[in-house]
Enzyme design. Structure first.
Site, PDB file in Angstrom:
ATOM      1  N   LEU A  39       0.820  -1.212   0.000  1.00  9.41           N
ATOM      2  CA  LEU A  39       0.000   0.000   0.000  1.00  9.41           C
ATOM      3  C   LEU A  39       0.853   1.261   0.000  1.00  9.41           C
ATOM      4  O   LEU A  39       0.332   2.363  -0.118  1.00  9.41           O
ATOM      5  CB  LEU A  39      -0.960  -0.011   1.197  1.00  9.41           C
ATOM      6  CG  LEU A  39      -1.985  -1.161   1.184  1.00  9.41           C
ATOM      7  CD1 LEU A  39      -2.890  -1.087   2.408  1.00  9.41           C
ATOM      8  CD2 LEU A  39      -2.815  -1.157  -0.096  1.00  9.41           C
ATOM      9  N   ASN A  64       7.376  -3.203   3.576  1.00 13.96           N
ATOM     10  CA  ASN A  64       8.476  -2.482   2.920  1.00 13.96           C
ATOM     11  C   ASN A  64       8.071  -1.072   2.539  1.00 13.96           C
ATOM     12  O   ASN A  64       8.131  -0.661   1.386  1.00 13.96           O
ATOM     13  CB  ASN A  64       9.007  -3.252   1.706  1.00 13.96           C
ATOM     14  CG  ASN A  64       7.952  -3.484   0.651  1.00 13.96           C
ATOM     15  OD1 ASN A  64       6.761  -3.469   0.945  1.00 13.96           O
ATOM     16  ND2 ASN A  64       8.385  -3.685  -0.583  1.00 13.96           N
ATOM     17  N   HIS A  71       4.711 -15.477  -3.279  1.00 10.11           N
ATOM     18  CA  HIS A  71       4.790 -15.368  -4.747  1.00 10.11           C
ATOM     19  C   HIS A  71       5.785 -16.328  -5.405  1.00 10.11           C
ATOM     20  O   HIS A  71       6.793 -15.918  -5.973  1.00 10.11           O
ATOM     21  CB  HIS A  71       5.092 -13.949  -5.182  1.00 10.11           C
ATOM     22  CG  HIS A  71       6.212 -13.265  -4.443  1.00 10.11           C
ATOM     23  ND1 HIS A  71       7.427 -13.843  -4.223  1.00 10.11           N
ATOM     24  CD2 HIS A  71       6.270 -12.043  -3.876  1.00 10.11           C
ATOM     25  CE1 HIS A  71       8.192 -12.995  -3.567  1.00 10.11           C
ATOM     26  NE2 HIS A  71       7.513 -11.914  -3.346  1.00 10.11           N
ATOM     27  N   ASP A  97       0.264  -9.717  -4.836  1.00  5.04           N
ATOM     28  CA  ASP A  97       1.527  -8.960  -4.797  1.00  5.04           C
ATOM     29  C   ASP A  97       1.343  -7.617  -5.487  1.00  5.04           C
ATOM     30  O   ASP A  97       2.230  -7.146  -6.207  1.00  5.04           O
ATOM     31  CB  ASP A  97       2.677  -9.759  -5.417  1.00  5.04           C
ATOM     32  CG  ASP A  97       4.035  -9.167  -5.046  1.00  5.04           C
ATOM     33  OD1 ASP A  97       4.063  -8.178  -4.270  1.00  5.04           O
ATOM     34  OD2 ASP A  97       5.055  -9.680  -5.523  1.00  5.04           O
TER      35      ASP A  97
END
Lengths: 471, 351
Positions: free
Chosen positions: A72, A103, A241, A317
């Protein structure tokens, strides 16, 4: 007392094994009744009693979709996305809950940052937001972050996503330390010494273009190592992922041994290969992704992993980036593809349409499975920090959160910039004609996204034509 | 610019007669063999100019060529500058240091700004693969790639091919059938190698890349060349050896003795270098006088420069009878004249 009655929907709730046409009632933000038989309004919520009635003829009703892996960008990257815009994209795509990766800048690596996300979400978000805390301070992979304090503040998992927990020593400590919290360590599997300077899959395209290749083994050695480390520890371990066919095999073996290992797929790794990088004039940064798009054999192996239950979670992702940054040369441009608004249609295309899995399994992999991963499925708040209004996610549980998604499986639409609600447009799927779309997203009983007027049934008219893709 | 050329201008075939429609020369991988031959034949027609006392033709009179170098270069820039001047174009230079590039302007913006000043051709060098294409897409004028990352350096590939054809008497048709070329050294980092492999194989030559597997991985075979790790086994079978420089600056890490530090430096963790030491590399892959003696009669020695004498090539070989290294440099001018002329012509016929 607010109330909502949805009638005549095909109700799919994998937890109760429901797949039948019927009605669902939501009152005061909670599921009040699930009546999977047409006309038998078991809950006693009469049509006249409900404030709003939605006739969901021809639509699929599922527990609210949950994406356990989004970026986000708030704080620090608000030019690409914010909690407000990212969750606007989420509800547009049918998601009622998203788990955001740490992150950010600064990273979510202590309890105050976890609280910031919850506070900011309360102020600005369109859906539920659950932060994932960093494993290490500053996501540097050197020292453990304050994992217990973050868990107490409501972190729903731990990850240094964007970077791998590369040190085996730190990984062993983290697994040991996190295990008692019951939360999962979500690993971004990338051995950094094998990917230095790498920008795409190590294959013929990278060789031709003169780009440094990112080998499959960079992902596989980390999973193999972590599974082995964790054998004696037993922490919940989740592979984010997954991109390589070899990774599927390692996860399959670990699960067969009974290890608490899970894995997620993302839409682009199921539909696209490294050939995309040569499209649009070559060095196409919209196809620059971490981990990279690989080859057909990898897609086939991942599909097989989804089909046989090795891969249990579908994520996006969602990784927004500004056009300025994606316009840089290939080596300099950031990795990432947005995904919240396209995931459902792309998963239908990749998994349901070709018969890899059926609708109930797709719904499970986008609801209860991610809910379990992040412990959002709990039905009581004892010992937890989750507010009681957010209990029982990922399922249609009477008394649980009134989160529901209505899907029109027949709606055809084209992915164009104006169909996207988030702040960024970095997706290689622009221009793609897809089938299936969320038409209503209901969070805690409130309709946060309403596209019901556009649905293909029962109006039986073609959906409003959209302008051609202008990529 | 002075345009006092009294010599009759050479008359290269006009653009419309040639199979050449590209405004940008980004690489040899995407070109047909006819297009590559067009470049080479055009170069041949320009080569004669260098031998005149007045080294100038009016082919690009009134045009402006800008050197846009985002990465250091002395020789290539000088070569492009002279090539443009021999075509009577004006030349301006922009290098990354001390420009807006260091102020954060994007590559595309820099290129658009330079173009907006009335430039007809951009000669682009950049440290990133694909950057020349990025510039090409951002502007409407001609663009010639002077080296982008590890991708391509098409004019270097063309001048190597031209020199090979010259040495082996193939200037008439640029048909390289039956010729074998060894490219030795740091292939994986080399844009020169990629352009050479693409051009040579399209014109019929066989290419074998030679070096330690860390510099010459088997995956290179997807480019259409052979791969070998034993130079001595290859030497007697080839008609040319092209000795590439070890590109220390493109290697992760820098542990090899005498190697320069990795670019970017900073606190990025260093990896291991691709080979243990220069001493060991030279033992296996340097073209020593002793190795040069084992070459076939007529085989030539090439090097794109700058040379690391004593590392990949010995003095006696670099300066010896088989060496065509200075011919390469000379042919570079004709090739770059051809590239600039054809691309500018194509950009105008398109406008």
């Amino acid at each position: 007392m607010s109330s909502l009655l949805i009638t005549n929907a095909r109700i799919i709730d994998p937890v109760s094994g429901t797949d039948a046409v019927g009605d669902v009632a939501i009152a005061d933000g909670l599921i009040a009744a699930v009546a999977p038989r047409r006309g038998s309004n078991a809950a006693g919520l009469s049509r006249s009693g409900a404030e709003r009635v939605i006739d969901a003829e021809g639509l699929i009703l599922t527990p609210g979709l949950i994406d356990p892996h989004v970026h986000l960008r708030e704080p620090g990257g608000e030019d690409a996305e914010t909690i407000a815009t990212g969750t606007a994209a989420a509800v547009s795509g049918g998601f009622t809950s998203v788990c955001c990766m740490p992150n950010t800048n600064p990273p979510l690596d202590d309890d105050s940052m976890i609280e910031f996300v919850y506070r900011q979400a309360e102020r600005t978000a369109h859906c539920r937001v659950f932060p994932v805390g960093a494993v290490s301070i500053g996501r540097k992979g050197e020292e453990l972050a304050e994992l217990m304090l973050m868990a107490a503040a409501g972190a729903v998992g731990f990850s240094d996503d964007g970077d791998c927990v590369a040190s085996a020593g730190l990984m062993a400590k983290a697994l040991t330390y996190i295990r008692p919290t019951g939360l999962a360590l979500m690993q971004h599997c990338q051995e950094p010494s094998l990917t230095r300077g790498a920008s795409m899959h190590a294959g013929s395209v990278a060789t031709r273009l003169g780009l440094t290749g990112w080998p499959r083994v960079a992902e596989e050695v980390i999973i193999e190592r972590d599974v082995r480390l964790n054998r004696a520890i037993g922490c919940r371990y989740h592979v984010q992922h997954l991109s390589s066919g070899g990774s599927v095999e390692i996860v399959r073996r670990a699960r067969r041994e009974g290890q608490p290992v899970s894995a997620e797929a993302s839409p682009h790794h199921l539909l696209l290969t490294h050939d995309e990088v040569e499209n649009n004039g070559g060095y196409w940064t919209a196809a620059k992704m971490n981990p990279p798009l690989r080859e057909r054999a990898d897609i086939d192996a991942i599909l097989e992993g989804v089909a046989d239950g090795t891969i249990t979670v579908l994520a996006t992702d969602h990784a927004p980036h500004t056009p300025e940054r994606k316009a840089m040369d290939f080596d300099s441009a950031p990795f990432g593809i947005i995904g919240l608004e396209t995931a459902l249609a792309l998963y239908i295309e990749a998994l349901v349409a070709p018969g890899v899995i059926d609708w109930p399994r797709l719904v499970a992999m986008m609801t209860i499975e991610p809910a379990r991963l992040c412990r959002l499925d709990r039905l009581d708040s004892a010992g937890g920090t989750v507010p009681s209004a957010a209990l029982g996610l990922g399922q249609l549980h009477v008394g649980g959160a009134g989160d529901v998604t209505l899907i029109d499986p027949a709606m055809e639409w084209t992915v164009t910039p104006d169909t996207l609600a988030g702040r960024s447009r970095n997706t290689p799927f622009l221009g793609r004609r897809v089938r299936g779309r969320a038409v209503a997203t209901i969070v805690g009983g409130e309709v946060r996204m309403d596209r019901l007027a556009e649905r293909s049934l029962p109006v039986r008219a073609a959906p409003a034509p959209r302008p051609a893709a202008s990529v | 610019m002075t345009t006092m050329s009294v010599a009759p201008p050479v008359s290269p075939p006009t653009a419309t007669e040639l199979p050449w429609t590209h405004r940008c020369l980004l690489g040899l991988q995407g070109l047909s063999c006819e297009e590559i031959r067009t470049l080479l034949h055009t170069a041949a027609s320009f080569a004669e100019v260098s031998g005149r006392s007045v080294k100038k033709v009016p082919a690009l009179r009134g045009k402006v060529v800008a050197n846009l170098f985002f990465e250091d270069s002395t020789r290539t820039r000088l070569s492009f500058t002279l090539a443009a001047q021999r075509l009577s174009a004006d030349v301006i230079d922009l290098s990354a240091a001390g420009s807006s590039v260091s102020k954060g302007e994007s590559t595309a913006d820099t290129a658009r700004n330079v173009e907006a000043m009335g430039v007809d051709a951009l000669v682009v060098r950049h440290r990133s693969s694909g950057a020349a294409g990025l510039v090409g897409a951002a502007v409407r004028c001609a663009v010639v790639n002077a080296g982008d990352g590890r991708h391509e350096h098409p004019t270097q590939g063309l001048l190597d091919i031209y020199t090979l054809a010259e040495a082996h008497g193939r200037l008439d048709r640029f048909d390289l059938s039956g010729l074998r070329v060894a490219i030795v050294g740091d292939i994986v980092s080399s844009r020169v190698a990629r352009s050479n492999i693409a051009g040579l194989t399209k014109l019929g030559a066989q290419v074998v890349c030679v070096g330690p597997a860390t510099l010459v991985p088997p995956s290179l075979r997807t480019l259409g060349c052979a791969v070998a790790d034993d130079l001595d086994a290859v030497l007697g079978e080839v008609d040319a050896v092209n000795m590439l420089r070890i590109q220390f600056e493109r290697h992760e890490g820098s542990g090899a003795q005498g190697a320069r530090p990795a670019p970017g430096g900073g606190d990025a963790p260093r990896g291991s270098p691709a080979f243990p030491s220069i001493r060991e590399y030279a033992r296996g892959y340097a073209l020593t006088a002793e190795r040069a003696r084992r070459l076939k009669p007529g085989a030539i020695v090439m090097h794109p420069g700058p040379m690391n004498r004593g590392i990949e090539i010995a003095d006696e070989v670099a300066d010896g009878p088989r060496s065509v290294i200075l011919r390469q440099v000379r042919n570079g001018l004709a090739v770059r004249m051809a590239a600039l002329f054809l691309c500018v012509s194509a950009s105008e016929s398109r406008a």
